[in-house]
Design a protein around this motif. Structure first.
Motif, PDB file in Angstrom:
ATOM      1  N   ARG A  89      50.059  29.202  11.160  1.00  0.00           N
ATOM      2  CA  ARG A  89      49.652  30.370  11.966  1.00  0.00           C
ATOM      3  C   ARG A  89      48.145  30.598  11.829  1.00  0.00           C
ATOM      4  NH1 ARG A  89      51.271  31.920  16.066  1.00  0.00           N
ATOM      5  NH2 ARG A  89      50.651  34.081  15.829  1.00  0.00           N
TER       6      ARG A  89
ATOM      7  N   ALA B 115      45.912  28.484  10.937  1.00  0.00           N
ATOM      8  CA  ALA B 115      45.178  27.379  11.559  1.00  0.00           C
ATOM      9  C   ALA B 115      45.121  27.579  13.067  1.00  0.00           C
ATOM     10  CB  ALA B 115      45.855  26.055  11.205  1.00  0.00           C
ATOM     11  N   GLU B 116      46.261  27.909  13.657  1.00  0.00           N
ATOM     12  CA  GLU B 116      46.320  28.121  15.102  1.00  0.00           C
ATOM     13  C   GLU B 116      45.354  29.234  15.515  1.00  0.00           C
ATOM     14  OE1 GLU B 116      49.446  26.930  17.129  1.00  0.00           O
ATOM     15  OE2 GLU B 116      47.935  27.144  18.694  1.00  0.00           O
ATOM     16  N   LEU B 117      45.374  30.331  14.758  1.00  0.00           N
ATOM     17  CA  LEU B 117      44.524  31.475  15.108  1.00  0.00           C
ATOM     18  C   LEU B 117      43.067  31.238  14.709  1.00  0.00           C
ATOM     19  CD1 LEU B 117      46.748  34.579  14.376  1.00  0.00           C
ATOM     20  CD2 LEU B 117      46.331  33.380  16.493  1.00  0.00           C
ATOM     21  N   SER B 118      42.778  30.107  14.102  1.00  0.00           N
ATOM     22  CA  SER B 118      41.381  29.749  13.864  1.00  0.00           C
ATOM     23  C   SER B 118      40.949  28.691  14.865  1.00  0.00           C
ATOM     24  CB  SER B 118      41.199  29.223  12.447  1.00  0.00           C
ATOM     25  OG  SER B 118      41.556  30.210  11.520  1.00  0.00           O
ATOM     26  N   GLY B 119      41.789  28.459  15.859  1.00  0.00           N
ATOM     27  CA  GLY B 119      41.409  27.544  16.920  1.00  0.00           C
ATOM     28  C   GLY B 119      41.875  26.116  16.735  1.00  0.00           C
ATOM     29  N   ALA B 120      42.656  25.838  15.690  1.00  0.00           N
ATOM     30  CA  ALA B 120      43.135  24.466  15.489  1.00  0.00           C
ATOM     31  C   ALA B 120      44.256  24.150  16.475  1.00  0.00           C
ATOM     32  CB  ALA B 120      43.634  24.297  14.059  1.00  0.00           C
TER      33      ALA B 120
END
Lengths: 502, 327
Positions: free
Chosen positions: B211, B213-218
């Motif tokens: 989560r 990572a996703e919300l950091s743009g990954a």
């Protein structure tokens, strides 16, 4: 409480060290039957260690614990439970698929001929709930379907089923919506009337004043002072906790000339949770977003960051229509987002401080060269936001909430974002770190960023915002200027006034 | 726009972190001593080099498995992928030396493709990777039997087999350097560099908290799919080495997936993702291989291998859980 009563709990000279670091140093504390004793202090002041000692989680290195007039040495949490000390953690310890009664009597179910006696379990649970005035909660309801507030009641009932005479509540309102806090107040008072002593740990001073009879301030592992609540003021407490005046709590607002052009605008934005969102966010301003939990505050930030994007309407950034379809797209468009769920969505707990701070840079703008320079830059940022850690290689999970949040901030600042979305940036953070984050947010705005900040804490919302939008039922219920009162915000949030023309 | 005054720092030396690997290195040293006590020749350059060359496939598989595990997934398909690759290679080459290089390319592409399919099914269809790759394992086993009508056909060319069985002979000091060892050294270096790159760091963060990572743009799904592709690629290279060393059989890759997972766990990599180094995983494989050699020298039946692996997995996971949950 009067001194004549025999204290229920008496701590004398409690000390505790971890790896040579003194966490508690000669702390004394009493709780009388029926007393609510609040313990306040910054993160790292030793509150949680003290609570763990009382509830049998740790053994003290020095000092004595007396419970109900007898000296006690608890071998573990179960020992303390059996003695009559219950603890309600911030995160609940319930089986979501089981009923209220099954949870309350978990591990000591009433038995008949070796089998669980369900009828008796249900009726006993009902009686128990009745004694604390929670008759509205069905004993056979499945816990996972209950709201947070009701789950908390189940936790409390669980402790009472073990005949707890002392309850420790650790940040009990952290997970509750504003109207649920009122319900908790009522419950605390009913527990009090039954002669149960409460140790109440909270960051929120309002609650401490509303509920407690006495307040103990801890700082750096020592007791600063214990005083009757009636004699304390918020300014005193803050000063004793951090050594700073309450008046300097919020940084100055933006001057009119600091506020620039519209950076982000939304017209007719909507998705499953939001409708008809019109919004302008200007460079240099902090736009506060108020409203009850579930009113669409967080959904708004998440739509703007592409987590759950708008399905209708137009978003423009610096005059250019932009589609924010994913967090990645939003990041590339210069938007940054700090989630309210720091543990679940903000940090990668087992990675180092540095890796966490570099995460967005690495993920969105992977570098083939110049990585060393980028690392130096991020290290400088970590120092600039004043992260306190044992070094940038320390795993982030060992940092306090406030320091974790600063690392998350540094992660975004490394990308020089134009638009920053903060969802509850100071939730669960101690007072000192809180004001550091407030300062940072303001400095970012002053440097020309457009800031949107969601907060459930009205003083924070009012103290930080240059203007406010209040949300209700997925819409913007109204706009308020700086200088509005708490009543104005609440009125819009619950809908007691006609919607102001935005 | 610069939002904050950055605070200049004193220059810092990058520290080499050995702390996490220390227990493993100790175990490795102890095993080495035990082996040498029984078989003093073992440390002679020729035999040591041969041992390392022989261990190359499992070390490569462990590195491949590492990418998948550290990203929070599993790859159970690698053993059967190795078998499938060896059997298919034998039939395609059919003892014709001129087909060696094309078939090598086909194998590499095939490995990557299997990884891609594993990755897409796991990330797009949201089938847990344990199930996805178990399914792939069974599909490959069945498909290979079907395709070869129950008995391996054709044969590998000598050109093909040299990767797994030949060495540079008469090298000073080291005596001989197996080709497999060279392949391993090159790929291990690449793996270490990959894990130091931005991709590698994001891969670990994805395994730690997808989560976040996703919300950091990954791109979480893409990142994980690439991990599966790397594992497939590692399996293809391992297949080339194994085919060369031990020839064509339906047993060529049997049990290697568990060997690789054991090695990774032994190397201090957390199941569930987010922690551990690729060097650890590869050292874990080396340790495991040395342990089997030791068992061999002491006359312990090879049939005990799975039992030993199982015990290691349980023990290593129990130890690491204890180590990481107590703060």
């Amino acid at each position: 409480m009067s001194d004549r009563q025999v204290p229920l709990l008496a701590l004398r000279g409690i000390s505790k060290s971890f790896f040579g670091v003194r966490v508690l140093d000669g702390v004394d504390l009493d709780v009388a039957p029926g007393e609510v004793h609040a313990v306040v202090g910054e993160n790292g002041a030793g509150k949680s260690t003290l609570m763990k000692i009382v509830s049998g989680g740790y053994a003290p290195d020095g000092g004595t614990v007396e419970f109900a007039g007898q000296p006690r040495v608890f071998g573990g949490p179960r020992d303390a439970q059996r003695a009559g000390i219950g603890i309600i953690h911030q995160e609940f310890n319930l089986l979501p698929e089981r009923t209220v009664a099954e949870n309350v009597y978990l591990g000591h179910e009433p038995k008949r001929r070796g089998l669980v006696d369900r009828r008796q379990m249900l009726s006993r649970t009902r009686d128990l709930l009745a004694t604390i005035g929670e008759t509205a909660l069905p004993a056979d309801a499945v816990v996972g379907r209950l709201g947070v507030a009701q789950q908390q009641v189940v936790e409390i009932a669980k402790a009472l089923a073990l005949d707890a005479r002392l309850l420790i509540m650790d940040e009990p309102t952290a997970a509750l919506a504003d109207h649920e806090v009122e319900l908790l107040y009522g419950l605390v008072r009913r527990l009090q009337r039954q002669g149960i002593g409460l140790l109440y740990v909270s960051h929120r001073l309002t609650e401490v004043f509303d509920l407690s009879d006495r307040i103990t301030v801890l700082k750096d592992g020592r007791r600063v002072r214990t005083m009757p609540t009636a004699e304390a003021t918020a300014e005193d407490l803050v000063r004793q906790m951090v050594g700073r005046e309450l008046s300097s709590y919020y940084p100055d607002r933006a001057a009119a000339e600091d506020v620039g052009a519209v950076r982000l605008s939304v017209r007719g934005g909507g998705n499953r949770k939001l409708r008809d969102i019109d919004l302008d966010l200007r460079a240099g301003e902090v736009l506060g977003i108020g409203g009850l939990q579930g009113s669409g505050r967080s959904a708004l930030a998440r739509a703007l960051f592409g987590v759950e994007p708008f399905t209708t309407g137009v978003v423009t950034i610096d005059g250019t229509p932009t589609r924010l379809r994913s967090p990645r797209a939003a990041t590339r468009a210069g938007v940054a987002y700090v989630s309210e769920d720091r543990k679940g969505e903000g940090i990668a707990a087992r990675q180092s401080v540095l890796d966490n701070a570099l995460l967005a840079s690495r993920a969105v703008f992977p570098a083939r060269s110049g990585r060393a320079a980028r690392t130096v830059r991020v290290r400088e940022l970590l120092a600039a936001v004043e992260v306190r850690s044992a070094g940038d290689d320390q795993e982030i999970r060992f940092l306090s909430g406030g320091n974790q949040q600063k690392v998350v901030l540094a992660r975004w600042l490394a990308l020089d974002p134009l638009i920053l979305l903060f969802d509850e940036p100071t939730r669960g953070i101690d007072v000192g770190a809180k004001s550091a984050i407030h300062d940072l947010v303001r400095r970012l705005a002053r440097a020309g960023a457009a800031v949107l900040m969601i907060s459930s804490e009205l003083p924070e919302l009012l103290g930080m915002s240059d203007r406010m939008l209040v949300m209700r039922d997925g819409r913007v219920a109204g706009e308020l200027p700086a200088g509005a009162t708490e009543e104005d915000v609440v009125a819009l949030a619950v809908g007691t006034v006609r919607e102001a023309a935005a | 726009m610069q939002l904050l005054q950055r605070r200049p720092l004193p220059p810092q030396l990058t520290r080499v972190r050995l702390g996490g690997l220390l227990p493993l290195l100790v175990i490795l040293a102890v095993l080495l001593v035990l082996v040498t006590v029984r078989q003093p020749d073992f440390l002679a350059p020729a035999s040591l080099m041969s041992f390392l060359g022989r261990s190359a496939p499992i070390i490569l598989l462990a590195a491949g498995q590492y990418f998948v595990i550290v990203s929070g997934e599993f790859d159970l398909s690698v053993g059967s992928l190795v078998t499938a690759q060896v059997v298919v290679a034998a039939r395609l080459i059919d003892s014709d030396p001129s087909r060696t290089w094309p078939v090598v390319l086909v194998m590499l592409a095939g490995g990557v493709l299997v990884g891609l399919v594993n990755g897409l099914i796991t990330t797009r269809l949201r089938v847990p990777s344990f199930i996805t790759t178990l399914g792939m394992f069974l599909i490959l086993v069945g498909a290979v039997y079907l395709w070869s009508n129950g008995a391996p056909k054709g044969g590998l060319s000598e050109e093909f087999r040299r990767f797994g069985r030949r060495a540079f002979e008469d090298v000073p000091v080291l005596d001989r350097i197996p080709y497999a060892l060279l392949v391993l050294l090159v790929l291990a270096t690449l793996a270490v560099l990959l894990m130091r790159s931005d991709f590698g760091r994001v891969l670990v963060a994805v395994g730690d908290n997808p989560r976040t990572a996703e919300l950091s743009g990954a791109r979480v799904r893409r990142t994980r799919t690439i991990a599966f592709m790397l594992s497939g690629l590692a399996a293809a290279i391992a297949a080339i080495l194994i085919g060369g060393y031990s020839g064509v059989s339906f047993q060529a890759g049997a049990g290697l997936e568990f060997g690789a997972i054991t090695a990774v766990v032994l190397g201090g990599v957390a199941l569930g993702g987010g922690r551990g180094s690729v060097v650890g995983a590869m050292l874990g494989a080396l340790t495991l291989e040395l342990l089997f050699t030791l068992m061999n020298f002491y006359g312990v039946s090879g049939a005990l291998r799975p039992t030993v692996q199982g015990a290691i997995i349980l023990f290593a996971v129990a130890v690491s859980t204890r180590r990481f949950t107590s703060r």
